[in-house]
Design a protein around this motif. Structure first.
Motif, mmCIF file in Angstrom:
data_model
loop_
_atom_site.group_PDB
_atom_site.id
_atom_site.type_symbol
_atom_site.label_atom_id
_atom_site.label_comp_id
_atom_site.label_asym_id
_atom_site.label_seq_id
_atom_site.Cartn_x
_atom_site.Cartn_y
_atom_site.Cartn_z
ATOM 1 N N ALA A 90 -66.228 94.972 -86.675
ATOM 2 C CA ALA A 90 -65.601 96.177 -86.133
ATOM 3 C C ALA A 90 -66.283 96.607 -84.842
ATOM 4 C CB ALA A 90 -65.634 97.304 -87.163
ATOM 5 N N GLU A 91 -67.610 96.533 -84.798
ATOM 6 C CA GLU A 91 -68.339 96.878 -83.570
ATOM 7 C C GLU A 91 -67.981 95.919 -82.448
ATOM 8 O OE1 GLU A 91 -72.528 97.207 -84.368
ATOM 9 O OE2 GLU A 91 -72.233 98.922 -85.704
ATOM 10 N N ASP A 92 -67.915 94.618 -82.768
ATOM 11 C CA ASP A 92 -67.534 93.626 -81.752
ATOM 12 C C ASP A 92 -66.115 93.878 -81.251
ATOM 13 O OD1 ASP A 92 -70.016 92.431 -82.066
ATOM 14 O OD2 ASP A 92 -69.266 90.774 -83.304
ATOM 15 N N GLU A 93 -65.203 94.196 -82.171
ATOM 16 C CA GLU A 93 -63.827 94.495 -81.786
ATOM 17 C C GLU A 93 -63.769 95.753 -80.915
ATOM 18 O OE1 GLU A 93 -60.064 95.974 -84.202
ATOM 19 O OE2 GLU A 93 -60.546 93.877 -84.659
ATOM 20 N N GLY A 94 -64.567 96.753 -81.249
ATOM 21 C CA GLY A 94 -64.623 97.962 -80.442
ATOM 22 C C GLY A 94 -65.115 97.678 -79.035
ATOM 23 N N ALA A 95 -66.151 96.850 -78.924
ATOM 24 C CA ALA A 95 -66.672 96.488 -77.597
ATOM 25 C C ALA A 95 -65.623 95.724 -76.800
ATOM 26 C CB ALA A 95 -67.950 95.672 -77.738
ATOM 27 N N LEU A 96 -64.890 94.841 -77.462
ATOM 28 C CA LEU A 96 -63.823 94.091 -76.794
ATOM 29 C C LEU A 96 -62.707 95.031 -76.342
ATOM 30 C CD1 LEU A 96 -62.484 91.472 -75.889
ATOM 31 C CD2 LEU A 96 -61.595 91.218 -78.213
ATOM 32 N N ASP A 97 -62.316 95.957 -77.197
ATOM 33 C CA ASP A 97 -61.287 96.929 -76.818
ATOM 34 C C ASP A 97 -61.742 97.767 -75.626
ATOM 35 O OD1 ASP A 97 -59.564 96.029 -78.783
ATOM 36 O OD2 ASP A 97 -60.032 97.653 -80.182
ATOM 37 N N ALA A 98 -63.024 98.134 -75.596
ATOM 38 C CA ALA A 98 -63.552 98.892 -74.458
ATOM 39 C C ALA A 98 -63.499 98.051 -73.186
ATOM 40 C CB ALA A 98 -64.979 99.349 -74.745
ATOM 41 N N ALA A 99 -63.874 96.788 -73.290
ATOM 42 C CA ALA A 99 -63.829 95.906 -72.122
ATOM 43 C C ALA A 99 -62.404 95.779 -71.595
ATOM 44 C CB ALA A 99 -64.406 94.534 -72.478
ATOM 45 N N LEU A 100 -61.445 95.669 -72.490
ATOM 46 C CA LEU A 100 -60.039 95.589 -72.070
ATOM 47 C C LEU A 100 -59.598 96.883 -71.384
ATOM 48 C CD1 LEU A 100 -58.561 93.807 -75.211
ATOM 49 C CD2 LEU A 100 -58.891 92.810 -72.931
ATOM 50 N N ASP A 101 -59.994 98.030 -71.944
ATOM 51 C CA ASP A 101 -59.661 99.307 -71.310
ATOM 52 C C ASP A 101 -60.317 99.407 -69.936
ATOM 53 O OD1 ASP A 101 -57.944 100.269 -73.227
ATOM 54 O OD2 ASP A 101 -59.391 101.635 -74.145
ATOM 55 N N ALA A 127 -61.132 97.022 -67.954
ATOM 56 C CA ALA A 127 -60.422 96.117 -67.045
ATOM 57 C C ALA A 127 -59.136 96.752 -66.529
ATOM 58 C CB ALA A 127 -60.126 94.790 -67.739
ATOM 59 N N ARG A 128 -58.549 97.646 -67.320
ATOM 60 C CA ARG A 128 -57.329 98.361 -66.902
ATOM 61 C C ARG A 128 -57.665 99.651 -66.153
ATOM 62 N NH1 ARG A 128 -55.509 97.018 -72.368
ATOM 63 N NH2 ARG A 128 -56.136 99.089 -72.978
ATOM 64 N N GLY A 129 -58.953 99.933 -65.980
ATOM 65 C CA GLY A 129 -59.357 101.140 -65.276
ATOM 66 C C GLY A 129 -59.368 102.383 -66.143
ATOM 67 N N VAL A 130 -59.379 102.207 -67.467
ATOM 68 C CA VAL A 130 -59.356 103.332 -68.405
ATOM 69 C C VAL A 130 -60.771 103.637 -68.871
ATOM 70 C CG1 VAL A 130 -58.563 104.098 -70.681
ATOM 71 C CG2 VAL A 130 -57.033 102.791 -69.194
#
Length: 98
Positions: free
Chosen positions: A6-17, A19-22
């Motif tokens: 879950a922590e790894d998925e959260g970090a990945l979701d943050a990286a994706l955000d 990358a979108r400037g969010v």
């Protein structure tokens, strides 16, 4: 899903955000009045979205995702704006000195 996953998925979701400037932060705490003030101030002054992700219940997966997500976001926000999250939380009464 494990907490580590879950922590790894959260970090990945943050990286994706990112990358979108969010810029965003996740909160799984019971909402308090100060959270509405914090969310508004972060959004208006720094374009940071403050999301309550625990509204439907909190378990270790929700907490783990938020931890991974916020760790990455806090580093990026601090590099871009300094310690604005903590300072703003203190100003609106979400954090106490001590």
């Amino acid at each position: 899903m494990s907490v580590t996953d879950a922590e790894d998925e959260g970090a990945l979701d943050a990286a994706l955000d990112l990358a979108r400037g969010v810029l965003a932060l996740e909160s799984y705490e019971q909402p308090r009045l100060c959270h509405a003030r914090l969310a508004e101030r972060l959004r208006v002054q720094y374009e940071i979205d403050y999301r309550n992700v625990g509204a439907c219940g909190v378990d270790e997966v929700v907490v783990g995702h938020a931890r991974g997500y916020n760790a990455m976001m806090h580093r990026h926000i601090a590099a871009q704006h300094g310690a604005v999250v903590e300072a703003t939380a203190r100003e609106v009464g979400c954090l106490r000195e001590g």
